[in-house]
Design a protein around this motif. Structure first.
Motif, mmCIF file in Angstrom:
data_model
loop_
_atom_site.group_PDB
_atom_site.id
_atom_site.type_symbol
_atom_site.label_atom_id
_atom_site.label_comp_id
_atom_site.label_asym_id
_atom_site.label_seq_id
_atom_site.Cartn_x
_atom_site.Cartn_y
_atom_site.Cartn_z
ATOM 1 N N PHE A 237 -7.756 -32.783 -9.133
ATOM 2 C CA PHE A 237 -8.755 -33.726 -9.538
ATOM 3 C C PHE A 237 -9.572 -33.106 -11.078
ATOM 4 O O PHE A 237 -10.169 -31.950 -10.747
ATOM 5 C CB PHE A 237 -9.955 -34.086 -8.706
ATOM 6 C CG PHE A 237 -9.158 -35.012 -7.509
ATOM 7 C CD1 PHE A 237 -8.919 -36.293 -7.423
ATOM 8 C CD2 PHE A 237 -8.878 -34.412 -6.411
ATOM 9 C CE1 PHE A 237 -8.364 -37.090 -6.712
ATOM 10 C CE2 PHE A 237 -8.244 -35.061 -5.342
ATOM 11 C CZ PHE A 237 -7.932 -36.353 -5.392
ATOM 12 N N PHE A 238 -9.577 -33.930 -11.973
ATOM 13 C CA PHE A 238 -10.046 -33.210 -13.208
ATOM 14 C C PHE A 238 -11.151 -34.162 -13.361
ATOM 15 O O PHE A 238 -11.045 -35.229 -13.751
ATOM 16 C CB PHE A 238 -9.145 -33.265 -14.255
ATOM 17 C CG PHE A 238 -8.133 -32.301 -14.043
ATOM 18 C CD1 PHE A 238 -8.090 -30.834 -14.462
ATOM 19 C CD2 PHE A 238 -6.971 -32.911 -13.196
ATOM 20 C CE1 PHE A 238 -7.013 -30.334 -13.895
ATOM 21 C CE2 PHE A 238 -5.644 -32.071 -13.083
ATOM 22 C CZ PHE A 238 -5.789 -30.519 -13.450
ATOM 23 N N SER A 239 -12.577 -33.750 -13.480
ATOM 24 C CA SER A 239 -13.756 -34.338 -13.798
ATOM 25 C C SER A 239 -13.878 -34.831 -15.237
ATOM 26 O O SER A 239 -13.432 -34.063 -16.196
ATOM 27 C CB SER A 239 -15.077 -33.811 -13.266
ATOM 28 O OG SER A 239 -14.923 -32.400 -13.457
ATOM 29 N N ASN B 160 -8.476 -27.003 -12.873
ATOM 30 C CA ASN B 160 -8.574 -27.269 -11.408
ATOM 31 C C ASN B 160 -7.665 -26.422 -10.510
ATOM 32 O O ASN B 160 -6.755 -26.701 -10.446
ATOM 33 C CB ASN B 160 -8.720 -28.741 -10.961
ATOM 34 C CG ASN B 160 -8.969 -29.020 -9.395
ATOM 35 O OD1 ASN B 160 -8.491 -28.471 -8.698
ATOM 36 N ND2 ASN B 160 -9.811 -29.985 -9.479
ATOM 37 N N ASP B 161 -8.473 -25.341 -9.809
ATOM 38 C CA ASP B 161 -7.807 -24.966 -8.767
ATOM 39 C C ASP B 161 -6.139 -24.226 -9.191
ATOM 40 O O ASP B 161 -5.198 -24.298 -8.516
ATOM 41 C CB ASP B 161 -7.608 -25.726 -7.571
ATOM 42 C CG ASP B 161 -7.237 -24.874 -5.981
ATOM 43 O OD1 ASP B 161 -7.798 -23.706 -6.199
ATOM 44 O OD2 ASP B 161 -6.975 -25.561 -5.113
ATOM 45 N N GLY B 162 -6.205 -23.858 -10.505
ATOM 46 C CA GLY B 162 -4.934 -23.089 -10.948
ATOM 47 C C GLY B 162 -4.157 -24.141 -11.769
ATOM 48 O O GLY B 162 -2.941 -23.545 -12.143
ATOM 49 N N GLU C 292 -12.331 -40.189 -13.302
ATOM 50 C CA GLU C 292 -11.790 -38.803 -12.803
ATOM 51 C C GLU C 292 -10.002 -38.738 -12.697
ATOM 52 O O GLU C 292 -9.692 -39.862 -12.466
ATOM 53 C CB GLU C 292 -12.223 -38.635 -11.471
ATOM 54 C CG GLU C 292 -11.728 -37.416 -10.814
ATOM 55 C CD GLU C 292 -12.336 -36.826 -9.634
ATOM 56 O OE1 GLU C 292 -13.126 -36.055 -9.434
ATOM 57 O OE2 GLU C 292 -12.098 -37.728 -8.598
ATOM 58 N N ILE C 293 -9.391 -38.025 -13.422
ATOM 59 C CA ILE C 293 -8.084 -37.922 -13.352
ATOM 60 C C ILE C 293 -7.327 -37.011 -12.217
ATOM 61 O O ILE C 293 -8.004 -36.134 -11.952
ATOM 62 C CB ILE C 293 -7.492 -37.227 -14.752
ATOM 63 C CG1 ILE C 293 -7.960 -38.398 -15.875
ATOM 64 C CG2 ILE C 293 -6.178 -37.213 -14.686
ATOM 65 C CD1 ILE C 293 -7.640 -37.964 -17.107
ATOM 66 N N GLN C 294 -6.648 -37.757 -11.512
ATOM 67 C CA GLN C 294 -5.770 -36.984 -10.540
ATOM 68 C C GLN C 294 -4.280 -36.973 -10.915
ATOM 69 O O GLN C 294 -3.707 -37.749 -11.447
ATOM 70 C CB GLN C 294 -5.830 -37.967 -9.475
ATOM 71 C CG GLN C 294 -5.089 -37.379 -8.117
ATOM 72 C CD GLN C 294 -5.083 -38.647 -6.835
ATOM 73 O OE1 GLN C 294 -5.706 -39.510 -7.117
ATOM 74 N NE2 GLN C 294 -4.438 -38.095 -6.013
ATOM 75 N N LEU C 295 -3.877 -35.623 -10.737
ATOM 76 C CA LEU C 295 -2.630 -35.198 -11.066
ATOM 77 C C LEU C 295 -2.013 -34.805 -9.738
ATOM 78 O O LEU C 295 -2.551 -34.158 -8.997
ATOM 79 C CB LEU C 295 -2.554 -34.371 -12.031
ATOM 80 C CG LEU C 295 -2.776 -34.395 -13.486
ATOM 81 C CD1 LEU C 295 -2.398 -33.233 -14.278
ATOM 82 C CD2 LEU C 295 -2.075 -35.594 -14.163
ATOM 83 N N LYS C 296 -0.713 -35.079 -9.453
ATOM 84 C CA LYS C 296 -0.031 -34.847 -8.268
ATOM 85 C C LYS C 296 1.019 -33.719 -8.707
ATOM 86 O O LYS C 296 1.789 -33.987 -9.407
ATOM 87 C CB LYS C 296 0.560 -35.898 -7.572
ATOM 88 C CG LYS C 296 -0.186 -36.979 -6.552
ATOM 89 C CD LYS C 296 0.275 -37.748 -6.016
ATOM 90 C CE LYS C 296 -0.333 -38.904 -5.424
ATOM 91 N NZ LYS C 296 -1.571 -38.278 -4.549
ATOM 92 N N LYS C 297 0.900 -32.519 -8.130
ATOM 93 C CA LYS C 297 1.818 -31.446 -8.378
ATOM 94 C C LYS C 297 1.966 -30.729 -7.034
ATOM 95 O O LYS C 297 1.074 -30.377 -6.394
ATOM 96 C CB LYS C 297 1.352 -30.461 -9.280
ATOM 97 C CG LYS C 297 1.131 -31.010 -10.940
ATOM 98 C CD LYS C 297 0.696 -29.952 -11.764
ATOM 99 C CE LYS C 297 0.781 -30.650 -13.242
ATOM 100 N NZ LYS C 297 0.290 -29.673 -14.360
#
Length: 144
Positions: free
Chosen positions: A62-64, A84-86, A51-56
């Motif tokens: 989180f992107f599965s 994910n969520d916009g 799973e990829i996590q991006l911080k913005k």
């Protein structure tokens, strides 16, 4: 002194021997995988370790990623959810719902075209196209 990690070599290495498809299909990821598995006789499974996590904007997104290692070859298939969520894994492709990465083995143009045609036959799929490396601005987001 601040050290910057040069991820270009890492990213370039990750994308050696890969093909990437962009898919517009406004479906739930698990429904889409179920249809792909049924139609293509494959076995996409979610891999939570990838799973990829991006911080913005002080938030984590989180992107599965679903994974399918093809038996008796080195080829691995990865299906990413692009939204994910916009927020988007690849913001330059906001119209795409999924990204399908074929990695670690040669894939002929004929085999890729056959895969594209098969995906297009799924109910709810509106578009399937190959994304070339030059078109992808944020490809480091796909590296796991």
């Amino acid at each position: 002194m601040k050290l910057m990690l040069d991820t270009k070599d890492l990213t370039d290495g990750f994308f050696e021997e890969t093909k990437l498809l962009g898919i517009m299909a406004p479906l739930k990821d698990y429904q889409f995988c179920w249809q792909l598995n049924k139609l293509l006789g494959i076995d996409f499974r979610i891999n939570n370790e990838l799973e990829i996590q991006l911080k913005k904007k002080n938030r984590s997104y989180f992107f599965s990623i679903y994974e399918y290692p093809e038996p008796s070859t080195c080829l691995k298939h990865y299906l990413y959810k692009n939204q994910n969520d916009g927020e988007y894994l690849l913001p330059e492709f906001k119209h795409l719902d999924f990204l399908w990465l074929l990695k670690d083995d040669y894939v002929s143009d004929e085999a890729l075209q056959h895969l594209v045609q098969s995906i297009k036959s799924i109910n709810g799929v509106q578009l399937v196209l190959e994304l070339t490396n030059e078109k992808i601005k944020n490809k480091e987001h796909l590296v796991f």
